[in-house]
Enzyme design. Structure first.
Site, PDB file in Angstrom:
ATOM      1  N   GLY A  21      58.136  36.851 -29.145  1.00 33.14           N
ATOM      2  CA  GLY A  21      59.445  36.201 -29.070  1.00 33.14           C
ATOM      3  C   GLY A  21      59.499  34.881 -29.799  1.00 33.14           C
ATOM      4  O   GLY A  21      60.170  33.947 -29.365  1.00 33.14           O
ATOM      5  N   ALA A  22      58.822  34.795 -30.933  1.00 33.79           N
ATOM      6  CA  ALA A  22      58.674  33.512 -31.615  1.00 33.79           C
ATOM      7  C   ALA A  22      59.728  33.263 -32.678  1.00 33.79           C
ATOM      8  O   ALA A  22      59.582  32.362 -33.496  1.00 33.79           O
ATOM      9  CB  ALA A  22      57.280  33.424 -32.244  1.00 33.79           C
ATOM     10  N   ASN A  23      60.813  34.037 -32.674  1.00 29.02           N
ATOM     11  CA  ASN A  23      61.846  33.811 -33.666  1.00 29.02           C
ATOM     12  C   ASN A  23      62.844  32.730 -33.241  1.00 29.02           C
ATOM     13  O   ASN A  23      63.690  32.305 -34.024  1.00 29.02           O
ATOM     14  CB  ASN A  23      62.604  35.117 -33.959  1.00 29.02           C
ATOM     15  CG  ASN A  23      63.320  35.655 -32.742  1.00 29.02           C
ATOM     16  OD1 ASN A  23      62.675  35.911 -31.720  1.00 29.02           O
ATOM     17  ND2 ASN A  23      64.630  35.824 -32.816  1.00 29.02           N
ATOM     18  N   GLY A  25      63.744  29.414 -29.920  1.00 25.89           N
ATOM     19  CA  GLY A  25      63.400  28.708 -28.693  1.00 25.89           C
ATOM     20  C   GLY A  25      62.007  28.124 -28.666  1.00 25.89           C
ATOM     21  O   GLY A  25      61.448  27.706 -29.680  1.00 25.89           O
ATOM     22  N   ILE A  26      61.419  28.102 -27.463  1.00 26.63           N
ATOM     23  CA  ILE A  26      60.105  27.478 -27.299  1.00 26.63           C
ATOM     24  C   ILE A  26      59.006  28.275 -27.987  1.00 26.63           C
ATOM     25  O   ILE A  26      57.988  27.725 -28.379  1.00 26.63           O
ATOM     26  CB  ILE A  26      59.766  27.244 -25.818  1.00 26.63           C
ATOM     27  CG1 ILE A  26      59.630  28.552 -25.053  1.00 26.63           C
ATOM     28  CG2 ILE A  26      60.791  26.320 -25.164  1.00 26.63           C
ATOM     29  CD1 ILE A  26      59.072  28.377 -23.648  1.00 26.63           C
ATOM     30  N   GLY A  27      59.212  29.576 -28.144  1.00 28.88           N
ATOM     31  CA  GLY A  27      58.229  30.379 -28.868  1.00 28.88           C
ATOM     32  C   GLY A  27      58.140  29.967 -30.317  1.00 28.88           C
ATOM     33  O   GLY A  27      57.044  29.818 -30.871  1.00 28.88           O
ATOM     34  N   SER A 138      58.335  30.512 -15.116  1.00 28.60           N
ATOM     35  CA  SER A 138      59.544  29.707 -14.941  1.00 28.60           C
ATOM     36  C   SER A 138      59.553  29.096 -13.554  1.00 28.60           C
ATOM     37  O   SER A 138      58.948  29.637 -12.616  1.00 28.60           O
ATOM     38  CB  SER A 138      60.784  30.591 -15.115  1.00 28.60           C
ATOM     39  OG  SER A 138      61.943  29.974 -14.611  1.00 28.60           O
ATOM     40  N   TYR A 164      65.417  38.218 -12.176  1.00 28.67           N
ATOM     41  CA  TYR A 164      64.714  37.270 -13.041  1.00 28.67           C
ATOM     42  C   TYR A 164      63.576  36.601 -12.277  1.00 28.67           C
ATOM     43  O   TYR A 164      62.447  36.497 -12.778  1.00 28.67           O
ATOM     44  CB  TYR A 164      65.687  36.218 -13.562  1.00 28.67           C
ATOM     45  CG  TYR A 164      65.041  35.164 -14.429  1.00 28.67           C
ATOM     46  CD1 TYR A 164      64.597  35.457 -15.710  1.00 28.67           C
ATOM     47  CD2 TYR A 164      64.882  33.855 -13.965  1.00 28.67           C
ATOM     48  CE1 TYR A 164      63.999  34.494 -16.510  1.00 28.67           C
ATOM     49  CE2 TYR A 164      64.289  32.881 -14.755  1.00 28.67           C
ATOM     50  CZ  TYR A 164      63.854  33.198 -16.026  1.00 28.67           C
ATOM     51  OH  TYR A 164      63.255  32.238 -16.805  1.00 28.67           O
TER      52      TYR A 164
END
Length: 297
Positions: A21-23, A25-27, A138, A164
């Site tokens: 998920g590095a595309n 946000g924090i990633g 989280s 969640y």
């Protein structure tokens, strides 16, 4: 007290880091910081076009590969194709309180993506991992309960926030049980967890009824939270700092919403070894992926 910043990341030359998920946000922020320090960084993303756009903003050795954590066939294909050693795996990708939907394999989307997809990926890659596995949880884990009687919300009325919380609690239970299994196997690999505090990432994109409250969410995050770079620091701390296995890193500021990372506490439910063991066993049954035989990489 020492304050950890991105400048404290040691030289990463010769090391490979895989970030899901590095595309965005924090990633993306974590991947960018590690690449800038010399790591070979692999962005494992569902949307390769967005991944390439993200990679174009980074300096260093950055590669993009497709991975859909909501589809176990994609997870298996990714792991089969990724034959080289990995120093650090960062399980960052996630979805947050979407409308009810299911993964390609029929799991509730948040549990299937945030937990089961990463559970399968980690175990499939584990024989090639040399140093650490970092899973992003989280503060929402504190509201979570592992509903073994209905993990995939087939009989209960769906509550997105409760689902969640279950998925984020699962991330912490997974980390603890993974560390116990690694230790029993005599592996030097460490399992870590982190949470970003209140970070203004695209997890806060409004959908459905949330469009009405989104301005208030944004204002709250601006007041008590931090940007992507700040939100990535606990992940980076868990990935490179000299801390013991099963550590949980989060912001050290007010209510863990922002600030420099430190080791933080977790709920009593996140420390239940019996639940962690049962969740692991159920996850193996659901994914068909088991803890592997390990040897030196």
């Amino acid at each position: 007290m020492t304050t950890f910043t991105a400048s404290d990341i040691p030289d990463q030359s010769g090391r490979t880091v895989l970030v899901t998920g590095a595309n965005s946000g924090i990633g993306r922020a974590a991947a960018r910081a590690l690449a800038a320090k010399g790591a070979r960084v692999v962005l494992a993303v569902r949307d390769v076009t967005k991944g390439k756009d993200a990679a174009a903003t980074m300096t260093g050795d950055v590669e993009v590969r497709r991975l859909d954590l909501a589809d176990l066939s994609s997870v298996r294909a990714f792991a089969s194709d990724f034959t080289e050693p990995v120093d650090v795996l960062i399980n960052n990708a996630g979805v947050m309180i979407p409308p009810f939907s299911r993964t390609a394999d029929g799991f509730e989307l948040q549990f299937g993506t945030n937990h089961l997809g990463h559970f399968a990926l980690t175990n499939l890659l584990l024989p090639r991992i040399r140093e650490r596995v970092v899973s992003v949880s989280s503060m929402g884990h504190r509201a979570g309960t592992i509903g073994f009687g209905d993990l995939n919300w087939e009989r209960r009325r769906y509550r997105a926030m409760a689902a969640y919380g279950q998925s984020k609690l699962a991330n912490l239970l997974f980390t603890s049980e993974l560390q116990r299994r690694l230790a029993r196997a005599g592996s030097p690999v460490l399992a870590m967890a982190a949470h970003p505090g209140l970070a203004a990432t695209n997890l806060f994109r409004p959908t459905g009824i949330r469009r009405a409250v989104e301005p208030f969410e944004r204002a709250f995050v601006r007041l008590f939270g931090q940007n992507d770079d700040g939100g990535a620091l606990p992940t980076l701390y868990a990935a490179v700092a000299g801390i013991p296995g099963d550590s949980y890193a989060g912001p050290g500021g007010f209510l863990e919403g922002r600030g420099a990372p430190k080791l933080v506490g977790r709920s009593a439910k996140a420390q239940d070894t019996a639940v962690a063991r049962r969740l692991w066993e159920v996850s193996e049954e659901l994914t068909g992926v088991v803890f592997p035989q390990l040897q030196d990489v």
